[in-house]
Every structure is written in C-alpha cells, then in structure tokens.
Design an enzyme around this catalytic site. Structure first.
Site, PDB file in Angstrom:
ATOM      1  N   GLU A  60       6.249   4.804   7.334  1.00  0.00           N
ATOM      2  CA  GLU A  60       5.708   5.944   6.737  1.00  0.00           C
ATOM      3  C   GLU A  60       6.536   7.087   7.254  1.00  0.00           C
ATOM      4  O   GLU A  60       6.579   7.652   8.238  1.00  0.00           O
ATOM      5  CB  GLU A  60       4.086   6.198   6.767  1.00  0.00           C
ATOM      6  N   THR A  67      -6.261  10.145  -0.669  1.00  0.00           N
ATOM      7  CA  THR A  67      -6.392  10.957  -1.833  1.00  0.00           C
ATOM      8  C   THR A  67      -4.957  10.905  -2.789  1.00  0.00           C
ATOM      9  O   THR A  67      -4.626  11.398  -3.497  1.00  0.00           O
ATOM     10  CB  THR A  67      -6.486  12.542  -1.333  1.00  0.00           C
ATOM     11  N   ASN A 101      -0.383  10.501   5.971  1.00  0.00           N
ATOM     12  CA  ASN A 101      -1.424   9.918   6.498  1.00  0.00           C
ATOM     13  C   ASN A 101      -2.635  11.191   6.564  1.00  0.00           C
ATOM     14  O   ASN A 101      -3.628  10.801   6.789  1.00  0.00           O
ATOM     15  CB  ASN A 101      -1.357   9.606   7.900  1.00  0.00           C
ATOM     16  N   THR A 131       0.806  -1.233   0.154  1.00  0.00           N
ATOM     17  CA  THR A 131       0.100  -0.016   0.034  1.00  0.00           C
ATOM     18  C   THR A 131       1.018   1.331  -0.062  1.00  0.00           C
ATOM     19  O   THR A 131       1.506   1.671  -0.826  1.00  0.00           O
ATOM     20  CB  THR A 131      -1.040   0.102   1.046  1.00  0.00           C
ATOM     21  N   LYS A 180       3.858  -7.069   3.908  1.00  0.00           N
ATOM     22  CA  LYS A 180       3.587  -5.590   3.673  1.00  0.00           C
ATOM     23  C   LYS A 180       3.447  -4.799   4.837  1.00  0.00           C
ATOM     24  O   LYS A 180       2.879  -5.602   5.922  1.00  0.00           O
ATOM     25  CB  LYS A 180       2.550  -5.432   2.374  1.00  0.00           C
ATOM     26  N   THR A 220       0.406  -9.062  12.915  1.00  0.00           N
ATOM     27  CA  THR A 220       0.955  -7.563  12.423  1.00  0.00           C
ATOM     28  C   THR A 220       0.513  -7.508  10.727  1.00  0.00           C
ATOM     29  O   THR A 220       0.892  -8.564  10.312  1.00  0.00           O
ATOM     30  CB  THR A 220       2.347  -7.294  12.741  1.00  0.00           C
TER      31      THR A 220
END
Length: 400
Positions: free
Chosen positions: A272, A400, A395, A149, A175, A186
């Site tokens: 991230e 979008t 985040n 993702t 992932k 997890t």
C-alpha cells in the site's frame, strides 16, 4: 530448470475459474471460484493470528474430512472475522451453497474471505453471487480481480515443466498489499497444478516452500486474521505421482518455489502506497534460518523503508536492524552493499559519492541490499517495500 511462462490460474488441465461483482464492493469484482473437474489433493497453511476468520475454520474442517477438494469459493470486501456464531454459520452457508450449485460433497469445498473485520456478511448478495458463478469458465482474470482489496494490480504466475515426459502446469494467484507480515502463511494465495502428487508430500512441500517465499515478505509488520495459502493438485497431467522418491521431485519442488517466490515479490512490490520493491539478501550466515531472520528484520524496519522512500542511502539503519535481529553476529566483519554499491566493508564505512553514485540507484523501482556476515555459508532473502505518505492515507481511510 526449463520453464515455459503462459496462462493463468485456470490453465492447468481440468481447472476452471470465474469471478464477478456480487455487490459486496461498490463496483469491482468481489466473489470468485476455482473448480477442478476431479478431486484434487489439497494442502493449506493459515495465519498464526489468534483471531482467525470464520472461513479458515470451515476450510480446516473440509480438509480434516478429506485431503481432496474440488472447489474454492472466495469473497473480497468482507473478512467475515470477529462476526460471532452468525459469521461461522455464514461461512458454512457459503460452502453448502457452492457444493449444491456444482453438485460436489460439502467437504470438497474450501472457503476464503478478505476485507473489513467485524462486519457481518451480506449473505443475500453472497448467495446470489455464488448462483451466478460459472464453474465451466476459464475466467482466470475475473477470478484474480475478484480476490483483490487495496491491491493496485492482479498478482499471477503460470509455468509449464516436463515431468515423466508429460506437460505439467503450475499456476498461482494472490492478493495482498497491506497487513502483510506472515507467520506460516500470508495474505491469500491460491495455487493450482495438474501434477499428480502424494497428498502428504504436497503438504510437506508447501510448508517448506512457504518458509522461503511467502514467509519472507513484510510490508507493515501486521499479520492478518484471514491469511491462507492453498494448493490444489488434480493429477490430470498424467505423470507418475510425485513423492520424496520420485526421480524428478527436485524439478517440481523448484517450480513450486518459483511460483511462490514470484507471487511473494508481486505482493511486496504492490504494498500500500509503495514506490519501490526492496530485496534484502544475507550471505555468510551460520544457519539458513538466521539469514532469513536478519533479511526480514532489515526489510521490515520502518526506518529502512522510510529511508529508501526518501532515496537516502542511510546504511546505518540497515546495520542497526542487523544488530537487533536477535542473531549473533561479529560486529567487525559485516559487508553491506546497496544495489551493487559497497557502503560498508568489514564493518568499516566506504567513502561513496552519494549524489553521483548512490542517489541514481535509489531512484530505481527495485532496490537490492546485500549483507555478508562472513560467518558461514548459508544465505537468506526477504522482500518488502518502502514506506510512503500514501500508506498512512490509505489505512487512515480504509473503511471509507
């Protein structure tokens, strides 16, 4: 343990994999398949979030019907969570379509999904994607790309060991880069092996292994609704079935832990917006569980994570996290070092030239913290990443 590193998720004997772009995401691959020529002993652990994705219900149903499976079907871009009765029906439809395509019983198919919560699956795209997948391909890279993702990179590992004189391969793909704070599982993690192993023992080993690997990573303190780790063992290597009494059981156990640890660290490193992998090891604890808890508390502290992003060796935030972990410690006997630089000895500050000594190690891509409680002999390790400006940006605009 002599490990040979090579291959991908479809390298173990009798396994195949494929991945392609079905249209659930704008451009990237979003549907993947793992297939075993023969039924494989299968074990899985799942998220402890009260809201579980529909695919988890379907996978649990499959494994309740049979401890053996042959196929995993997975999509990214849509979690199929909080989508009501239709979402559950869609997950079952994924299972049925895959079973019909490959001509296996429905209960031999497991299902996984990852992505945005609360949005119905585009089933025409999903079913068309399933129809296009090729169960005879060794497309490990395609599968690994299809499960991502917000990940920046694929996360895979493959090793070979010798059991009973036979070549046994264990491979994994995972992932995850956000919403990572597992509890009994997890992210999405898939492991294949051609080892022969008793089903009940495989389930026990997986749970033990996850406690020391996947359950010891944290990125943002959030536990996803779709977390799953699943392992398939098809026995095609030809070794004697592994059990608690197998003379080389320890070798297989160590190899499985190695695979899970490598995947866990790759997830933590790819958090991230992350710029650093942080490893925290706690020594000298009375109990292993307490050492692991302290390590995970420290690596999960937003203040610690932010300090390391700013390359600030503020050990006060580390000792603070140790103190609120809930584990009893002696406040007078704690040592702390940051990437081999001692900053606290017996709870007394060590004078350090931060500019000359500490700053250079904090600029590295990997930062280690070692904490010694001087209470016992147990140890525990956890992995995480720093907290950067980009985490908020990613985040804030996730949909979008």
């Amino acid at each position: 343990m002599n490990l040979v590193h090579e291959g991908h998720i479809a390298t173990p004997k009798g396994f195949y994999a494929d991945g392609l772009h079905a249209g659930l995401k704008r451009m990237k691959k979003d549907i993947g398949l793992i297939y075993s020529e023969v039924p494989a002993q299968t074990a899985a652990v799942y998220t402890q979030n009260s809201f579980k994705g529909a695919p988890i219900t379907v996978t649990q149903d499959s494994l309740a019907s049979s401890a053996e499976t042959q196929v995993l079907i997975v999509n990214s871009g849509n979690a199929n969570t909080c989508t009501g009765k239709q979402g559950l029906a869609d997950a079952y439809a994924m299972r049925l379509a895959t079973a019909k395509k490959i001509n296996v019983p429905e209960e031999y198919v497991t299902v996984a999904s990852t992505g945005v919560i609360g949005v119905p699956l585009n089933m025409p795209l999903v079913l068309d994607g399933i129809a296009q997948l090729d169960e005879q391909l060794s497309n490990g890279k395609g599968f690994q790309e299809a499960i991502l993702t917000t990940d920046k990179t694929i996360k895979d590992v493959c090793i070979t060991i010798q059991l009973d004189g036979q070549r046994v391969t264990i491979a994994g793909a995972a992932k995850g880069s956000g919403m990572i704070n597992p509890n009994m599982a997890t992210l999405l993690g898939f492991i294949t092996t051609d080892a022969a192993i008793e089903g009940a023992y495989l389930d026990k080993l997986l749970r033990q292994t996850i406690e020391a690997s996947f359950n010891q990573i944290t990125i943002d303190g959030d536990t996803s609704t779709n977390d799953m780790v699943l392992v398939m063992a098809n026995g095609m290597a030809g070794n004697k079935p592994i059990s608690a009494h197998h003379p080389e059981m320890t070798l297989f156990k160590e190899a499985l832990l190695y695979v899970c640890t490598v995947l866990s660290k790759k997830v933590a490193e790819d958090g991230e917006g992350a710029t650093k992998l942080i490893e925290v090891t706690v020594n000298g604890a009375l109990h292993k569980e307490e050492a692991r808890l302290i390590a995970k508390t420290v690596v999960g502290s937003n203040l610690v994570k932010a300090a390391f992003f700013g390359e600030d060796g503020n050990w006060g935030r580390i000792i603070d996290a140790v103190g609120y972990s809930g584990v009893p410690v002696n406040p007078d006997t704690v040592d702390i070092s940051i990437s081999d630089v001692a900053v606290l000895v017996q709870s007394e500050p060590v004078e350090v030239d931060e500019a000359a000594v500490l700053s250079p190690v904090l600029q590295q891509k990997e930062v280690s913290v070692v904490i010694d409680l001087h209470l016992g002999t147990e140890t525990g390790t956890a992995w995480g990443c720093d907290l950067s400006y980009d985490y908020v940006k990613i985040n804030a605009a996730y949909r979008t």
